[in-house]
Design an enzyme around this catalytic site. Structure first.
Site, PDB file in Angstrom:
ATOM      1  N   TYR A   1       0.801  -1.213   0.000  1.00  0.00           N
ATOM      2  CA  TYR A   1       0.000   0.000   0.000  1.00  0.00           C
ATOM      3  C   TYR A   1       0.839   1.271   0.000  1.00  0.00           C
ATOM      4  CZ  TYR A   1      -2.410   3.705   2.541  1.00  0.00           C
ATOM      5  OH  TYR A   1      -2.894   4.908   2.941  1.00  0.00           O
TER       6      TYR A   1
ATOM      7  N   TYR B   1      -9.549  -2.640   7.544  1.00  0.00           N
ATOM      8  CA  TYR B   1      -9.675  -2.624   8.995  1.00  0.00           C
ATOM      9  C   TYR B   1     -10.546  -3.744   9.568  1.00  0.00           C
ATOM     10  CZ  TYR B   1      -7.518   2.043   9.406  1.00  0.00           C
ATOM     11  OH  TYR B   1      -6.643   3.102   9.400  1.00  0.00           O
TER      12      TYR B   1
ATOM     13  N   HIS C   1      -8.910   8.990  11.857  1.00  0.00           N
ATOM     14  CA  HIS C   1      -8.049   8.987  10.655  1.00  0.00           C
ATOM     15  C   HIS C   1      -7.950  10.410  10.136  1.00  0.00           C
ATOM     16  CE1 HIS C   1      -6.381   7.889   6.756  1.00  0.00           C
ATOM     17  NE2 HIS C   1      -6.285   6.619   7.152  1.00  0.00           N
TER      18      HIS C   1
ATOM     19  N   ASP D   1      17.556  -6.202 -30.219  1.00  0.00           N
ATOM     20  CA  ASP D   1      17.966  -6.769 -28.917  1.00  0.00           C
ATOM     21  C   ASP D   1      19.066  -7.815 -29.132  1.00  0.00           C
ATOM     22  OD1 ASP D   1      17.986  -7.637 -26.283  1.00  0.00           O
ATOM     23  OD2 ASP D   1      16.135  -8.808 -26.462  1.00  0.00           O
TER      24      ASP D   1
HETATM   25  C1  SPV Z   1      13.979  -8.887 -21.889  1.00  0.00           C
HETATM   26  O1  SPV Z   1      12.979  -8.327 -21.404  1.00  0.00           O
HETATM   27  O2  SPV Z   1      14.832  -8.293 -22.527  1.00  0.00           O
HETATM   28  C2  SPV Z   1      14.160 -10.327 -21.711  1.00  0.00           C
HETATM   29  C3  SPV Z   1      12.988 -11.204 -21.587  1.00  0.00           C
HETATM   30  O3  SPV Z   1      15.291 -10.773 -21.726  1.00  0.00           O
HETATM   31  S1  SPV Z   1      12.627 -11.766 -23.201  1.00  0.00           S
HETATM   32  O4  SPV Z   1      12.426 -10.596 -24.062  1.00  0.00           O
HETATM   33  O5  SPV Z   1      11.433 -12.586 -23.128  1.00  0.00           O
HETATM   34  O6  SPV Z   1      13.769 -12.541 -23.673  1.00  0.00           O
HETATM   35 MG    MG Z   2      16.696  -9.450 -22.546  1.00  0.00          MG
END
Ligand code: SPV
Ligand code: MG
Length: 432
Positions: free
Chosen positions: A43, A75, A89, A205
């Site tokens: 919370y 509560y 409160h 990536d």
């Molecule tokens: C990322 O978020 O970069 C990860 C998870 O490594 S995945 O994209 O599923 O590989």
């Molecule tokens: Mg990753």
């Protein structure tokens, strides 16, 4: 003598609390409830003091007759037990969580004839400053880093949200809701995803965004947040490089790095076997874990080993063999990944891993098998769930549709109704 009850979820007693006690004691004998650590993190913010220390702190307030631990934010239980004539409160019912609490107090007091007494909230610069300082202390590297391990002991499953900037960090930090099951909830920690960090820079990536740039993202996030951070370390690179990453992450206050057992040109796991990806040997990967553990200077930093056997369709036996080897090499946790829509293989892995090892934390990333709930994952021994890419996947279509609308209409009028009002964007950063 009438019975009066008030609940505090605070680390420091300031004039606002003293005013509440003062007003409460005019009505009768005062019992203070101290909200448990487990509920504070759902919370409020992470407590700087333990429940026991906060109980002691409240016992010392003049005018307090008794102190108890309130272990639910609502509560009902405590009030049904105590049946106080008055619940006192502050009148600061500012957000949906506070309003849900107010409604709960009104519902429960109605049942036996108790009364909610709302005291004007004490607004003062000193209180605001003390509150800000307490929050900022949570962001100090030593304090932030240690909290992931503490969270593992406090909550059935640690909920982690992807962040890739200061703004997304603020969303993960500050979003508190009344959840569909009626509880109050927020994220516990943040994931600096390589996918999202790369995507946000318009890059694939593939470990193309260098570590210095990735650490810059960590700094952008740490500057405006307090929650623990788990860093996606991709393959960790060469062991000789990984040891520097470990030290840098520790210094920045990051709690954990997850490295995956792949080698060569890394591709995103969600491609699975559609692209060429090579799994590292157990020996090499264990050496990398070991090098990282030897380089680490703090006790609390965690190196979590990510197993790609299910992604690369090498089977559960291979995943379990690797998990055992990585834990023996010193890994502080295991992340098991899958890109199936059905969670069956993940659950089988978790059940079998847990049979042999009751201690080592398990991390999962349910991006594809997303119908599974946190409670179901926890029931299979999972300790950390990472929502790894949802914020950026929400942002991209919204931005692209906006761009399309402006181009189609040769003006921005049509899209304006879908956007945050100008008045709000210029004050957003102070408000969220
Ligand atoms: C990322 O978020 O970069 C990860 C998870 O490594 S995945 O994209 O599923 O590989
Ligand atoms: Mg990753």
């Amino acid at each position: 003598m009438k019975k009066v009850y008030t609940c505090f979820c605070t680390d420091t007693i300031h004039e606002g609390h003293l005013n509440i006690i003062n007003e409460a004691s005019k009505l009768g004998e005062v019992t203070v409830g101290v909200l448990s650590d487990e509920q504070m993190i759902r919370y409020n913010r992470f407590p700087l003091k333990t429940t026991e220390e906060r109980v002691r702190m409240c016992r010392e307030i003049p005018g307090v007759k008794d102190v108890i631990v309130q272990d639910r934010i609502f509560y009902d239980d405590v009030v049904q037990k105590l049946q106080p004539d008055f619940i006192v409160h502050g009148d600061n019912w500012s957000d949906e969580a506070m309003q849900a609490i107010r409604k709960n107090i009104l519902d429960v007091t109605k049942k036996y004839g108790g009364k909610l007494v709302e005291i004007p909230y004490t607004h003062s610069d000193a209180i605001a400053k003390a509150d800000k300082r307490a929050r900022e202390r949570l962001a100090m590297p030593e304090l932030r880093r240690a909290r992931l391990r503490r969270l593992l002991g406090l909550t059935p499953i640690v909920k982690v949200c992807e962040v890739h900037s200061g703004l997304t960090g603020l969303i993960a930090e500050k979003t508190v809701v009344v959840s569909n099951d009626g509880g109050i909830d927020q994220f516990d920690a943040m994931w600096i995803s390589s996918l999202c960090d790369s995507t946000d820079r318009g890059k694939p990536d593939i470990e193309l965004v260098d570590i210095t740039s990735r650490l810059r993202t960590v700094e952008d996030v740490t500057e405006v947040t307090t929650k623990p951070i788990i860093f996606d370390g991709d393959t960790g690179g060469l062991s000789e490089h990984f040891v520097y990453t470990v030290r840098s992450l520790e210094r920045l206050g990051v709690s954990a790095v997850i490295i995956e057992d792949k080698t060569g040109l890394k591709k995103n796991s969600l491609f699975g076997t559609e692209v060429k990806q090579t799994q590292d040997t157990i020996e090499n990967f264990c050496d990398k874990i070991l090098a990282g553990k030897e380089a680490q200077l703090s006790d609390d930093f965690m190196i979590i080993a990510r197993i790609e056997s299910l992604i690369l369709e090498k089977g559960i036996e291979d995943a379990l063999t690797r998990a055992k080897a990585y834990v023996n090499a010193g890994a502080d946790g295991i992340m098991i990944h899958s890109r199936k829509k059905d969670p069956a293989e993940i659950l089988e892995f978790c059940d079998r891993f847990r049979d042999a090892d009751q201690k080592t934390p398990i991390v999962v990333v349910p991006s594809t098998y997303n119908t599974i709930t946190e409670a179901e994952l926890a029931a299979h021994g999972v300790n950390i769930v990472i929502y790894a890419n949802q914020l950026i996947r929400a942002a991209f279509p919204a931005m692209q549709n906006t761009a399309k609308s402006i181009l189609r209409n040769h003006r921005a009028h049509e899209v304006d109704r879908d956007l945050m009002p100008i008045k709000q964007i210029i004050t957003l950063i102070d408000e969220i």
